[in-house]
Design a protein around this motif. Structure first.
Motif, mmCIF file in Angstrom:
data_model
loop_
_atom_site.group_PDB
_atom_site.id
_atom_site.type_symbol
_atom_site.label_atom_id
_atom_site.label_comp_id
_atom_site.label_asym_id
_atom_site.label_seq_id
_atom_site.Cartn_x
_atom_site.Cartn_y
_atom_site.Cartn_z
ATOM 1 N N LEU A 65 0.820 -1.210 0.000
ATOM 2 C CA LEU A 65 0.000 0.000 0.000
ATOM 3 C C LEU A 65 0.858 1.268 0.000
ATOM 4 N N PRO A 66 0.362 2.346 -0.617
ATOM 5 C CA PRO A 66 1.026 3.651 -0.491
ATOM 6 C C PRO A 66 0.994 4.129 0.961
ATOM 7 N N VAL A 67 1.974 4.938 1.329
ATOM 8 C CA VAL A 67 2.087 5.448 2.700
ATOM 9 C C VAL A 67 2.261 6.966 2.665
ATOM 10 N N SER A 68 1.543 7.659 3.562
ATOM 11 C CA SER A 68 1.736 9.100 3.782
ATOM 12 C C SER A 68 2.046 9.342 5.251
ATOM 13 N N THR A 69 2.967 10.268 5.538
ATOM 14 C CA THR A 69 3.139 10.696 6.924
ATOM 15 C C THR A 69 2.078 11.745 7.239
ATOM 16 N N ALA A 70 1.514 11.647 8.440
ATOM 17 C CA ALA A 70 0.403 12.522 8.816
ATOM 18 C C ALA A 70 0.537 12.956 10.280
ATOM 19 N N VAL A 71 1.304 13.990 10.501
ATOM 20 C CA VAL A 71 2.268 14.585 9.594
ATOM 21 C C VAL A 71 3.595 14.711 10.309
ATOM 22 N N THR A 72 4.639 14.923 9.505
ATOM 23 C CA THR A 72 5.987 15.161 10.016
ATOM 24 C C THR A 72 6.212 16.661 10.168
ATOM 25 N N CYS A 73 6.857 17.040 11.264
ATOM 26 C CA CYS A 73 7.257 18.441 11.433
ATOM 27 C C CYS A 73 8.736 18.564 11.073
ATOM 28 N N PRO A 74 9.075 19.228 9.978
ATOM 29 C CA PRO A 74 10.465 19.283 9.523
ATOM 30 C C PRO A 74 11.186 20.561 9.935
ATOM 31 N N THR A 75 10.819 21.112 11.111
ATOM 32 C CA THR A 75 11.307 22.457 11.413
ATOM 33 C C THR A 75 12.149 22.581 12.673
ATOM 34 N N VAL A 76 11.852 21.831 13.719
ATOM 35 C CA VAL A 76 12.524 22.064 15.000
ATOM 36 C C VAL A 76 13.252 20.810 15.478
ATOM 37 N N ARG A 77 12.500 19.766 15.759
ATOM 38 C CA ARG A 77 13.077 18.533 16.326
ATOM 39 C C ARG A 77 14.036 17.854 15.349
ATOM 40 N N ILE A 78 13.715 17.895 14.049
ATOM 41 C CA ILE A 78 14.584 17.306 13.025
ATOM 42 C C ILE A 78 14.767 18.325 11.908
ATOM 43 N N HIS A 79 16.006 18.554 11.516
ATOM 44 C CA HIS A 79 16.328 19.527 10.471
ATOM 45 C C HIS A 79 15.735 19.070 9.133
ATOM 46 N N PRO A 80 15.270 20.001 8.312
ATOM 47 C CA PRO A 80 14.651 19.607 7.040
ATOM 48 C C PRO A 80 15.579 18.824 6.108
ATOM 49 N N ALA A 81 16.899 19.031 6.199
ATOM 50 C CA ALA A 81 17.810 18.243 5.359
ATOM 51 C C ALA A 81 17.753 16.765 5.725
ATOM 52 N N ILE A 82 17.585 16.460 7.011
ATOM 53 C CA ILE A 82 17.491 15.062 7.450
ATOM 54 C C ILE A 82 16.144 14.475 7.047
ATOM 55 N N ILE A 83 15.083 15.277 7.168
ATOM 56 C CA ILE A 83 13.770 14.821 6.699
ATOM 57 C C ILE A 83 13.808 14.558 5.194
ATOM 58 N N ALA A 84 14.528 15.383 4.454
ATOM 59 C CA ALA A 84 14.643 15.178 3.010
ATOM 60 C C ALA A 84 15.285 13.828 2.710
ATOM 61 N N GLN A 85 16.330 13.479 3.453
ATOM 62 C CA GLN A 85 16.982 12.187 3.243
ATOM 63 C C GLN A 85 16.056 11.040 3.643
ATOM 64 N N ALA A 86 15.394 11.170 4.784
ATOM 65 C CA ALA A 86 14.484 10.120 5.252
ATOM 66 C C ALA A 86 13.349 9.892 4.254
ATOM 67 N N ALA A 87 12.772 10.984 3.751
ATOM 68 C CA ALA A 87 11.647 10.867 2.819
ATOM 69 C C ALA A 87 12.090 10.254 1.496
ATOM 70 N N ALA A 88 13.288 10.619 1.035
ATOM 71 C CA ALA A 88 13.791 10.049 -0.214
ATOM 72 C C ALA A 88 13.999 8.545 -0.075
ATOM 73 N N THR A 89 14.557 8.115 1.046
ATOM 74 C CA THR A 89 14.750 6.683 1.282
ATOM 75 C C THR A 89 13.408 5.961 1.369
ATOM 76 N N ALA A 90 12.451 6.548 2.092
ATOM 77 C CA ALA A 90 11.126 5.936 2.199
ATOM 78 C C ALA A 90 10.491 5.764 0.828
ATOM 79 N N ALA A 91 10.636 6.762 -0.032
ATOM 80 C CA ALA A 91 10.048 6.686 -1.372
ATOM 81 C C ALA A 91 10.706 5.591 -2.205
ATOM 82 N N VAL A 92 12.009 5.404 -2.048
ATOM 83 C CA VAL A 92 12.692 4.311 -2.745
ATOM 84 C C VAL A 92 12.186 2.959 -2.222
#
Length: 318
Positions: A65-92
């Motif tokens: 099944l397709p998956v969506s995060t609902a929702v991730t906060c990419p601003t304080v607890r985790i830097h957006p560059a790390i979220i970008a890497q995590a999301a890219a890996t999840a999509a692969v």
């Protein structure tokens, strides 16, 4: 026709339970998965908070099944560059069937490293810049970004899907819906609010997808179901900006007695009445929401998935 998916609650269930629910959801005919991203549960009764990216990796091997995060906060607890890497890996891992849902967050999850909790306007400004950073990195080039809130130095993401990860933006008021319409590939919300959907669509969202989540408590005993819903999720009835500013699960727990049971009963279908469960989802469909994700609060997963497969989903698709 609206898509009906299953909502995996990272606040209420551990990682193995979430993977099991995902497999059951696919077998029962749900079309996609939503998963929340929390460091803390909303209250101690909920009692869980697995790391969402680990669970998504497991989901990619357990279901199709397709998956969506609902929702991730990419601003304080985790830097957006790390979220970008995590999301890219999840999509692969998910063969491109992944949506990064993002939002401006809550103090409950974001205060943990001692950062100050900004005002709403600043949080939305941070979210917009974070989305820009994620999209830049998802192009695959080396990125150096010197922004108002974020620095990125010579960063490049090598493991990426063939297509950029869609980013859906959450919003719970007109300002958030307008931002989602302006910068989002889709819109995420938690209530059947046709006015917010319209604000999103007229602010640039057009016919982009709108997702929303809802909760039910399937149980043969309707009174028991209501007690469970009130005890575990009464926090959703707290007013104003409570959800955004309280820092600890115990703070939500201390206030939940202020929410009457009848208020919970109005928003959460409790019991085994299939028509009542279907009617709750139809409120979202009638609000022009394209994808509705349903969470079972109660412990009777067998009863829930059996009833929805045989009695509820056929109604919604008929």
């Amino acid at each position: 026709m609206a898509k009906i998916g299953y909502f995996l609650s990272s606040e209420q269930f551990g990682p193995k339970e979430l993977v099991d629910q995902a497999k059951r959801a696919e077998a029962a005919g749900f079309e996609s998965l939503w998963i929340s991203d929390h460091f803390h549960p909303w209250n101690d009764e909920q009692g869980q908070s697995p790391f969402v990216w680990s669970v998504i990796g497991a989901l990619s091997e357990a279901t199709s099944l397709p998956v969506s995060t609902a929702v991730t906060c990419p601003t304080v607890r985790i830097h957006p560059a790390i979220i970008a890497q995590a999301a890219a890996t999840a999509a692969v891992q998910l063969d491109g069937k992944f949506v990064l849902g993002v939002g401006s967050g809550e103090a409950l999850n974001e205060h943990i490293l001692g950062d100050p909790w900004p005002s709403v306007g600043v949080r939305q400004e941070m979210l917009e810049e974070a989305v820009d950073v994620i999209r830049l990195l998802h192009r695959g080039d080396e990125v150096s970004h010197h922004g108002l809130h974020y620095e990125v130095q010579e960063a490049r993401i090598y493991t990426r899907p063939e297509q950029p990860v869609p980013i859906y933006v959450s919003g719970f008021g007109p300002q958030g819906a307008e931002l989602a319409g302006r910068i989002g590939d889709g819109f995420t919300l938690a209530m059947p609010d046709a006015e917010l959907v319209q604000t999103f669509r007229t602010s640039g969202g057009g016919d982009k997808p709108v997702q929303a989540g809802t909760k039910v408590t399937w149980d043969r005993d309707a009174d028991k179901a209501l007690e469970i819903a009130h005890r575990l999720w009464g926090n959703e009835g707290l007013p104003g900006q409570t959800a955004q500013i309280l820092p600890r699960p115990k703070d939500f727990g201390a206030l939940m007695d202020l929410v009457p049971k009848d208020a919970v009963e109005e928003s959460i279908a409790c019991g085994a009445d299939a028509d009542k469960h279907a009617a709750q989802v139809r409120k979202y469909i009638d609000a022009d929401i394209d994808e509705v994700y349903v969470q079972q609060i109660g412990p009777d997963m067998d009863g829930f998935f059996s009833a929805w497969e045989s009695d509820v989903l056929p109604q919604l698709r008929g």
